[in-house]
Design a protein around this motif. Structure first.
Motif, PDB file in Angstrom:
ATOM      1  N   ALA A  53       7.269   7.667 -13.434  1.00  0.00           N
ATOM      2  CA  ALA A  53       7.035   6.819 -12.266  1.00  0.00           C
ATOM      3  C   ALA A  53       7.035   5.343 -12.652  1.00  0.00           C
ATOM      4  N   VAL A  54       6.359   5.020 -13.757  1.00  0.00           N
ATOM      5  CA  VAL A  54       6.326   3.633 -14.225  1.00  0.00           C
ATOM      6  C   VAL A  54       7.733   3.147 -14.572  1.00  0.00           C
ATOM      7  N   ALA A  55       8.508   3.994 -15.254  1.00  0.00           N
ATOM      8  CA  ALA A  55       9.863   3.623 -15.654  1.00  0.00           C
ATOM      9  C   ALA A  55      10.744   3.350 -14.437  1.00  0.00           C
ATOM     10  N   VAL A  56      10.606   4.204 -13.406  1.00  0.00           N
ATOM     11  CA  VAL A  56      11.414   4.034 -12.196  1.00  0.00           C
ATOM     12  C   VAL A  56      11.040   2.751 -11.461  1.00  0.00           C
ATOM     13  N   VAL A  57       9.741   2.524 -11.286  1.00  0.00           N
ATOM     14  CA  VAL A  57       9.282   1.328 -10.572  1.00  0.00           C
ATOM     15  C   VAL A  57       9.697   0.064 -11.321  1.00  0.00           C
ATOM     16  N   ARG A  58       9.511   0.064 -12.634  1.00  0.00           N
ATOM     17  CA  ARG A  58       9.893  -1.109 -13.424  1.00  0.00           C
ATOM     18  C   ARG A  58      11.391  -1.360 -13.370  1.00  0.00           C
ATOM     19  N   SER A  59      12.179  -0.289 -13.455  1.00  0.00           N
ATOM     20  CA  SER A  59      13.630  -0.471 -13.430  1.00  0.00           C
ATOM     21  C   SER A  59      14.089  -1.045 -12.101  1.00  0.00           C
ATOM     22  N   ILE A  60      13.475  -0.577 -11.003  1.00  0.00           N
ATOM     23  CA  ILE A  60      13.844  -1.099  -9.674  1.00  0.00           C
ATOM     24  C   ILE A  60      13.510  -2.579  -9.561  1.00  0.00           C
ATOM     25  N   ILE A  61      12.280  -2.933  -9.941  1.00  0.00           N
ATOM     26  CA  ILE A  61      11.839  -4.330  -9.821  1.00  0.00           C
ATOM     27  C   ILE A  61      12.650  -5.232 -10.737  1.00  0.00           C
TER      28      ILE A  61
ATOM     29  N   LEU B 218      16.494  -5.474  -9.629  1.00  0.00           N
ATOM     30  CA  LEU B 218      16.653  -6.262  -8.406  1.00  0.00           C
ATOM     31  C   LEU B 218      16.411  -7.745  -8.676  1.00  0.00           C
ATOM     32  N   ALA B 219      15.384  -8.030  -9.472  1.00  0.00           N
ATOM     33  CA  ALA B 219      15.100  -9.425  -9.811  1.00  0.00           C
ATOM     34  C   ALA B 219      16.261 -10.040 -10.587  1.00  0.00           C
ATOM     35  N   VAL B 220      16.765  -9.296 -11.570  1.00  0.00           N
ATOM     36  CA  VAL B 220      17.893  -9.794 -12.354  1.00  0.00           C
ATOM     37  C   VAL B 220      19.128  -9.966 -11.477  1.00  0.00           C
ATOM     38  N   GLY B 221      19.325  -9.059 -10.527  1.00  0.00           N
ATOM     39  CA  GLY B 221      20.470  -9.151  -9.628  1.00  0.00           C
ATOM     40  C   GLY B 221      20.466 -10.449  -8.843  1.00  0.00           C
ATOM     41  N   TYR B 222      19.314 -10.819  -8.300  1.00  0.00           N
ATOM     42  CA  TYR B 222      19.224 -12.068  -7.532  1.00  0.00           C
ATOM     43  C   TYR B 222      19.355 -13.292  -8.444  1.00  0.00           C
TER      44      TYR B 222
END
Length: 254
Positions: A32-40, A43-47
């Motif tokens: 769960a931690v890995a998934v949440v961190r990867s999403i955040i 997405l941050a890097v994308g912007y």
């Protein structure tokens, strides 16, 4: 891909969570931690990348590369905590790899000097170098601890630190580069590389995607060998004192 499609794709996350719960694997929290961190993080890097690509300012490009090097250093240094000065050794290695690869790519006009090329390639090069550093440091510290008596025997017989630790050093370099070399032997047969697949999905000519992927593979091969060799030869001298004695306190920490 829309955010709705991505949300549906979370089914691929639910499956391992359910299996972990049913089989009592205890992987639910880490997953769960890995998934949440990867999403955040992604997405941050994308912007951020969208902003950097639009501005095409060299200062922002350099800041992105420095951020990559800093994150890679922070992650890899944990495996070499017993080696004195491992932080600056890793920084020197990552900076050298980055300067070398970009000098060849940009200096010979292999890739254009735009953030769309410089940043992704830098990320792959530094990321691969980080993984190789972790593999090398993990094996090197283990080899030193295992062959401590052999090392001290060679030193007591008049051998130099380089002679005493040569076998452990070479073994660690070879072991850390094996995954990169072996994966390239079966590339295209067992798996299609991520960048190549991404370009094909985006509509690029498959042949052009292959040529670009080959460029990346050549870069990663160079990165693997140079990273292990450079980090090894920067690290081993600091394991001995001025009287050419092995520093046992560093070994005990490994």
């Amino acid at each position: 891909m829309s955010f709705l499609a991505l949300s549906i794709a979370l089914l691929f996350v639910i499956i391992p969570l359910v299996l972990s719960k049913v089989l009592n694997l205890g992987l639910e929290k880490d997953t769960a931690v890995a998934v949440v961190r990867s999403i955040i993080q992604l997405l941050a890097v994308g912007y951020v990348l969208q902003f950097v690509f639009n501005t095409e300012n060299i200062i922002y490009i350099l800041l992105m590369i420095l951020l990559m090097i800093g994150a890679a250093t922070q992650n890899a240094r944990k495996k070499g905590a017993s080696i004195p000065g491992i932080t600056w050794k890793l920084i020197v290695t990552f900076v050298f790899i980055e300067v070398l690869t970009q000098s060849i790519l940009l200096g010979l006009n292999i890739t254009p000097p735009t953030p769309q090329y410089v940043i992704p390639i830098s990320g792959m090069v530094i990321g691969n170098s980080m993984v190789l550093s972790i593999l090398f440091l993990n094996r090197f510290t283990s080899e030193i601890e295992t062959h401590q008596d052999e090392t001290e025997l060679i030193l007591s017989l008049g051998g130099t630190p380089k002679q005493a630790i040569h076998t452990q050093l070479i073994t660690s370099i070879q072991a850390s580069t094996i995954p990169t070399i072996e994966s390239q032997k079966t590339i295209g047969l067992v798996q299609l590389p991520g960048m190549m697949s991404g370009q094909i999905i985006a509509g690029a000519d498959p042949v052009q995607a292959v040529l670009f992927q080959l460029l990346i593979l050549f870069l990663l091969l160079t990165t693997a060998v140079i990273t292990s060799i450079m980090l090894g030869y920067l690290s081993y001298p600091t394991l001995f004192n001025q009287r050419m004695q092995l520093l046992k306190e560093n070994i005990q920490k490994s």
